[in-house]
Design an enzyme around this catalytic site. Sequence first.
Site, PDB file in Angstrom:
ATOM      1  N   GLU A   1       0.860  -1.108   0.049  1.00 19.96           N
ATOM      2  CA  GLU A   1      -0.089  -0.021  -0.187  1.00 19.96           C
ATOM      3  C   GLU A   1       0.852   1.310   0.042  1.00 19.96           C
ATOM      4  OE1 GLU A   1      -3.663   1.902   2.796  1.00 19.96           O
ATOM      5  OE2 GLU A   1      -2.486   0.231   3.535  1.00 19.96           O
TER       6      GLU A   1
ATOM      7  N   GLU B   1     -12.657   2.206   5.217  1.00 23.50           N
ATOM      8  CA  GLU B   1     -11.762   2.334   6.134  1.00 23.50           C
ATOM      9  C   GLU B   1     -11.394   3.998   6.351  1.00 23.50           C
ATOM     10  OE1 GLU B   1      -6.955   0.948   6.951  1.00 23.50           O
ATOM     11  OE2 GLU B   1      -7.582   2.169   5.310  1.00 23.50           O
TER      12      GLU B   1
END
Length: 262
Positions: A143, A240
């Site tokens: 990520e 998220e």
Amino acid sequence: MLRFTANLSLLFTEVPLLERFQAAAEAGFKAVEIQFPYELNIDQIQQQLQRHHLKLVLFNVDADTLLQGGEGLAGVPEKQAQFREAVGQALEYARLLNPEVINVLPGRCINNERLPEYLTTFKDNLRHAANAFERIGVKTVFEAVNTVDMPGFMIHSGQQMLDILTELKHPNLAMQYDLYHMHRMGEDCDEFLCEHLAQIGHIQFADCPGRGEPCTGQTDFDRLFDIIAQSDYRGWTGAEYKPSGTTEDSLDWLRRYRLSAL
């Protein structure tokens, strides 16, 4: 395809982690993800997943003190042995919980003079993780994170992730693309998704700025979710974000976009 997961590390924090599975199911989620599940044992998680008919889609390899301001594990040359132990721990959880993807966070480099060394270490560790998780049929993702919220984060753009994929050429490796982080860096997420969804293994989102639920910032989720829904993407899209009020009060977007995806 548009399928949503609830990130239990940020959502439903009104109750302890063990109770968030039930809260997510009652809110209408069919799948969940957890940043770091290791405060719970495997049996506890498995029982909650089975009881509430949920799938655990994603969790991260442990990142040491990254969230407390440290450099993390995956890029620090002096911590390679600790990182490999963390991969072993993630393997134990993955063998029984069967996630679709496991995320490796690159982490920070505080001393910029050492950045080349850190990046080399990260790529070596990422290859190790991809090999390990491939043996049990779980995709490895990594990520990019914005450097406004997390100064010094080594990987902070979609292009950097693409470059690493090109260099490593590992069949079990893909990007985790976080819409919030990339918007925060000024990236054109619409264009990136249109061009590179085939190389993305997982997507996460929050509105930008502020990292709240959709409609609390400037992100065009109608456009982004339509791109995902109309594409060949077969992964999940993870909520998220940090709810602006209670989690339940923040879920109007779920009802709206879930119905539009039917």
